[in-house]
Scaffold this motif. Structure first.
Motif, PDB file in Angstrom:
ATOM      1  N   LYS A  48       5.933  -6.551 -14.483  1.00 25.83           N
ATOM      2  CA  LYS A  48       5.797  -6.322 -13.036  1.00 25.83           C
ATOM      3  C   LYS A  48       4.400  -6.658 -12.534  1.00 25.83           C
ATOM      4  N   SER A  49       3.568  -7.323 -13.379  1.00 23.53           N
ATOM      5  CA  SER A  49       2.163  -7.454 -12.972  1.00 23.53           C
ATOM      6  C   SER A  49       1.973  -8.163 -11.638  1.00 23.53           C
ATOM      7  N   GLU A  50       2.803  -9.178 -11.373  1.00 28.71           N
ATOM      8  CA  GLU A  50       2.611  -9.899 -10.101  1.00 28.71           C
ATOM      9  C   GLU A  50       2.908  -8.986  -8.903  1.00 28.71           C
ATOM     10  N   TYR A  51       3.921  -8.126  -9.043  1.00 27.56           N
ATOM     11  CA  TYR A  51       4.226  -7.186  -7.953  1.00 27.56           C
ATOM     12  C   TYR A  51       3.093  -6.175  -7.781  1.00 27.56           C
ATOM     13  N   LEU A  52       2.562  -5.757  -8.922  1.00 25.87           N
ATOM     14  CA  LEU A  52       1.478  -4.770  -8.855  1.00 25.87           C
ATOM     15  C   LEU A  52       0.275  -5.366  -8.127  1.00 25.87           C
ATOM     16  N   ILE A  53      -0.050  -6.620  -8.481  1.00 29.88           N
ATOM     17  CA  ILE A  53      -1.224  -7.254  -7.860  1.00 29.88           C
ATOM     18  C   ILE A  53      -0.972  -7.465  -6.362  1.00 29.88           C
ATOM     19  N   ALA A  54       0.237  -7.964  -6.045  1.00 29.66           N
ATOM     20  CA  ALA A  54       0.554  -8.188  -4.629  1.00 29.66           C
ATOM     21  C   ALA A  54       0.493  -6.861  -3.874  1.00 29.66           C
ATOM     22  N   GLY A  55       1.001  -5.790  -4.508  1.00 32.65           N
ATOM     23  CA  GLY A  55       1.042  -4.477  -3.854  1.00 32.65           C
ATOM     24  C   GLY A  55      -0.361  -3.953  -3.568  1.00 32.65           C
ATOM     25  N   ILE A  56      -1.242  -4.038  -4.546  1.00 29.67           N
ATOM     26  CA  ILE A  56      -2.589  -3.468  -4.326  1.00 29.67           C
ATOM     27  C   ILE A  56      -3.352  -4.331  -3.312  1.00 29.67           C
ATOM     28  N   ASN A  57      -3.175  -5.647  -3.367  1.00 26.47           N
ATOM     29  CA  ASN A  57      -3.864  -6.510  -2.403  1.00 26.47           C
ATOM     30  C   ASN A  57      -3.431  -6.164  -0.983  1.00 26.47           C
ATOM     31  N   LYS A  58      -2.135  -5.956  -0.820  1.00 23.37           N
ATOM     32  CA  LYS A  58      -1.618  -5.664   0.523  1.00 23.37           C
ATOM     33  C   LYS A  58      -2.152  -4.304   0.994  1.00 23.37           C
ATOM     34  N   SER A  59      -2.030  -3.312   0.117  1.00 27.15           N
ATOM     35  CA  SER A  59      -2.385  -1.976   0.595  1.00 27.15           C
ATOM     36  C   SER A  59      -3.897  -1.884   0.880  1.00 27.15           C
ATOM     37  N   MET A  60      -4.722  -2.544   0.076  1.00 23.09           N
ATOM     38  CA  MET A  60      -6.163  -2.488   0.355  1.00 23.09           C
ATOM     39  C   MET A  60      -6.516  -3.335   1.583  1.00 23.09           C
ATOM     40  N   SER A  61      -5.888  -4.489   1.709  1.00 27.94           N
ATOM     41  CA  SER A  61      -6.233  -5.375   2.832  1.00 27.94           C
ATOM     42  C   SER A  61      -5.871  -4.760   4.177  1.00 27.94           C
ATOM     43  N   GLU A  62      -4.868  -3.877   4.184  1.00 23.44           N
ATOM     44  CA  GLU A  62      -4.439  -3.280   5.448  1.00 23.44           C
ATOM     45  C   GLU A  62      -5.337  -2.123   5.911  1.00 23.44           C
ATOM     46  N   ARG A  63      -6.252  -1.743   5.082  1.00 22.05           N
ATOM     47  CA  ARG A  63      -7.085  -0.581   5.451  1.00 22.05           C
ATOM     48  C   ARG A  63      -8.069  -0.946   6.560  1.00 22.05           C
ATOM     49  N   HIS A  64      -8.209  -0.024   7.522  1.00 18.78           N
ATOM     50  CA  HIS A  64      -9.139  -0.302   8.623  1.00 18.78           C
ATOM     51  C   HIS A  64     -10.586  -0.236   8.158  1.00 18.78           C
ATOM     52  N   ASP A  65     -10.806   0.534   7.091  1.00 17.09           N
ATOM     53  CA  ASP A  65     -12.190   0.685   6.637  1.00 17.09           C
ATOM     54  C   ASP A  65     -12.539  -0.299   5.508  1.00 17.09           C
ATOM     55  N   LEU A  66     -11.747  -1.372   5.390  1.00 19.25           N
ATOM     56  CA  LEU A  66     -11.956  -2.289   4.265  1.00 19.25           C
ATOM     57  C   LEU A  66     -13.400  -2.810   4.186  1.00 19.25           C
TER      58      LEU A  66
END
Ligand code: B12
Lengths: 153, 212
Positions: free
Chosen positions: A27-45
Motif C-alpha cells: 500500500k506504499s503508494e496510497y500511503l504516500i499519496a495520502g500523507i501528501n494530500k493531508s499535509m498539503s491541505e493544511r492552512h498552516d503548511l
C-alpha cells in the motif's frame, strides 16, 4: 545518555509480522499519496515546512515509507535512531519547523488507520508511537549534533 | 572537522578547470588513482554532503560538485593504462532506485587497474536486468553498491536471487548504507563479503589473484 535511551527503547519495539510488513509495502503508494494530500491541505503548511519546501516535504514522505518498510523488515535499533535523528537535523536545517514532526506523525496515524487492515495497523503502530513520544528527545539531540563529523557520514 | 581539501572550493564554485588541474597535477606526480579517489575526491564529496545537510549549499551546488567529480573521473579513466590482458570479469552495479553511483565507479576503476574486465552498470539498475546481465556475461564476481539504507529490502531480494541461481558467484558489497548498521543482515549470507573502501578492495584483489 539520551541517545542510549532512544536506541534501547527502539530495540524494544515489538516486531511486526510478515503479513503486516507486506501490506505496508503493497500500500506504499496510497500511503504516500495520502500523507501528501493531508499535509498539503493544511492552512498552516507554510509555518510547518517553510518557504519553497513542498518538493522536499514530498521527498521526505516517499523516503519515509521506503525507510519504514526497510526497518519493519529488518528491525535495527541503531539505524532507526540514527536515521530519525538525521531526518530531524537535515530537514530542520532546511527550514522545517519543529512542529512539522508532530503534525506529520498525527497525519500518519489517521492514514495508516484508514489504509491498513486493523491487524496490520495494530502490528505497525508501535513504531510510530515510539517516534511520536520521542519527538522532544529527537529535537534536543538533533540540535546538538550539527557539527560535521558527528553525523555519521 | 573542516579538512583543508584543496579541491573543495573549486568544486563548490563550479570551477571545472581548477578542479581538473589539481587532479592532473597529481596524476603527473604519479599519485596512484586509488589515492586521488580516497584522499581527495571522496572526502570532498562527503564534505559536500555535510554542507547540504546543514543547508550551507543548495541542491544545485551539490549536483554541480558531483557532476564535476564524474567528469574528472572520465579524465582519469582515459589515462588508466594497464598492460595486463584481462583474465577475469566483474560486474559492478548499484541497485534499483539507488542513484549514488560515484563510489561504485571508483570500485569499477580499481578492478580495471588490477587487470579485470569490468562491466559497470551504474545507478538504478533494475534487479531483473542485473540478473540477465549476469547470465549473459558470466562474471567471476559481482560488486554491489548501496548508499541508502532503505534499499536494504532490494539488496536482500537481489542477494537471494543471486545466491539461488549462481551459488558459486563471488559477491562483494559496500557503500555508506553499511556504515549505518546494515551489516547485520550479512549474517544471513555467509558467502558475501563486505569491504569498506578502495584499499580493502585492492588487498582483496591481490589475495584473489593468489588463489584466495
Ligand atoms: C552526490 C550525492 C548525491 C547525488 C548522486 C549523484 C551520483 N552521480 O552518484 C544525488 C543527487 C543523485 C543524490 C541523491 C540523494 N541523496 Co545523496 N549524496 C551525495 C553525496 C554528496 C556524495 C555521494 C558520493 O559520491 N560520495 C563519494 C563516494 C566515493 O563515497 P561512497 O559512496 O561512500 O563510496 C566509497 C565506499 O563507500 C566504498 N564503496 C561504495 N560502493 C561500494 C561497493 C562495493 C562492492 C565495495 C566493496 C565498496 C564500495 O568505496 C568508495 C570509495 O571508498 C553524499 C554525501 C556522502 N557522505 O557521500 C550524499 C548522501 C549519500 N545523500 C543523501 C541523501 C539523503 C540523498 C537523497 C535521499 C536526497 C533526497 N531527499 O532526495 C537522494 C536519494 C537518491 C536515491 N534514491 O538514491 C544522504 C544520505 C543520508 C542517510 N542518512 O542515509 C547523504 C549522506 C548526504 C547527507 N549528508 O545528508 N545524492
Amino acid at each position: 545518555m539520551d541517545y542510549k535511551y532512544l536506541a534501547e527503547t527502539a530495540g524494544k519495539i515489538p516486531a511486526a509480522d510478515k503479513n503486516a510488513v507486506n501490506e505496508y509495502r503493497e500500500k506504499s503508494e496510497y500511503l504516500i499519496a495520502g500523507i501528501n494530500k493531508s499535509m498539503s491541505e493544511r492552512h498552516d503548511l507554510k509555518e510547518l515546512i517553510g518557504e519553497n519546501n513542498l518538493a522536499m516535504m514530498k521527498d521526505n514522505h516517499a523516503n519515509h515509507v521506503r525507510f519504514i518498510h526497510s526497518i519493519l523488515k529488518n528491525p535495527n535499533a541503531e539505524v532507526l535512531t540514527d536515521t530519525v535523528l538525521w531526518v530531524f537535523r537535515a530537514y530542520q536545517n532546511h527550514g522545517f519547523a519543529a512542529n512539522y514532526w508532530a503534525a506529520q506523525l498525527n497525519s500518519w496515524f489517521h492514514i495508516l488507520k484508514r489504509e491498513l487492515s486493523p491487524e496490520s495497523y495494530r502490528q505497525i503502530i508501535p513504531l510510530y508511537e515510539w517516534m511520536q513520544v520521542n519527538i522532544p528527545l529527537f529535537e534536543k539531540l538533533s540540535n546538538k549534533t550539527t557539527e560535521p563529523g558527528l553525523s555519521n557520514h | 572537522m573542516a579538512t583543508e581539501n584543496p579541491i573543495l572550493k573549486p568544486l563548490l564554485s563550479g570551477n571545472h578547470k581548477a578542479s581538473s588541474k589539481i587532479v592532473t597535477d597529481m596524476m603527473s606526480e604519479s599519485v596512484p588513482v586509488k589515492e586521488i579517489y580516497e584522499r581527495v575526491l571522496k572526502p570532498a564529496l562527503y564534505e559536500v554532503g555535510e554542507l547540504w545537510e546543514q543547508n550551507k549549499i543548495s541542491v544545485a551546488t551539490e549536483h554541480l560538485a558531483s557532476a564535476i567529480v564524474e567528469s574528472l573521473m572520465n579524465e582519469i579513466y582515459l589515462q588508466l593504462r594497464t598492460s595486463k590482458k584481462p583474465e577475469k570479469t566483474a560486474v559492478v552495479t548499484c541497485l534499483e532506485n539507488e542513484h549514488h553511483q560515484i563510489g561504485a565507479r571508483m570500485v569499477s576503476d580499481i578492478f580495471e587497474l588490477n587487470g579485470w574486465n569490468v562491466y559497470f552498470l551504474g545507478a538504478n539498475t533494475p534487479q531483473n536486468d542485473l540478473l540477465n546481465y549476469i547470465r549473459m556475461v558470466k562474471p567471476q564476481l559481482v560488486a554491489i553498491s548501496l548508499s541508502i539504507y532503505f534499499h536494504l529490502p532490494t539488496l536482500e531480494s537481489t542477494l537471494n536471487q543471486i545466491s539461488s541461481e549462481f551459488p558459486k558467484l563471488q559477491v562483494l558489497i559496500g557503500g555508506q548504507a553499511f556504515l549505518r548498521g546494515a551489516l547485520k543482515i550479512l549474517s544471513n549470507y555467509p558467502g558475501i563479503t563486505y569491504l569498506p573502501d578502495l584499499n580493502a578492495i585492492e588487498n582483496f584483489l591481490i589475495q584473489y589473484k593468489h588463489g584466495l
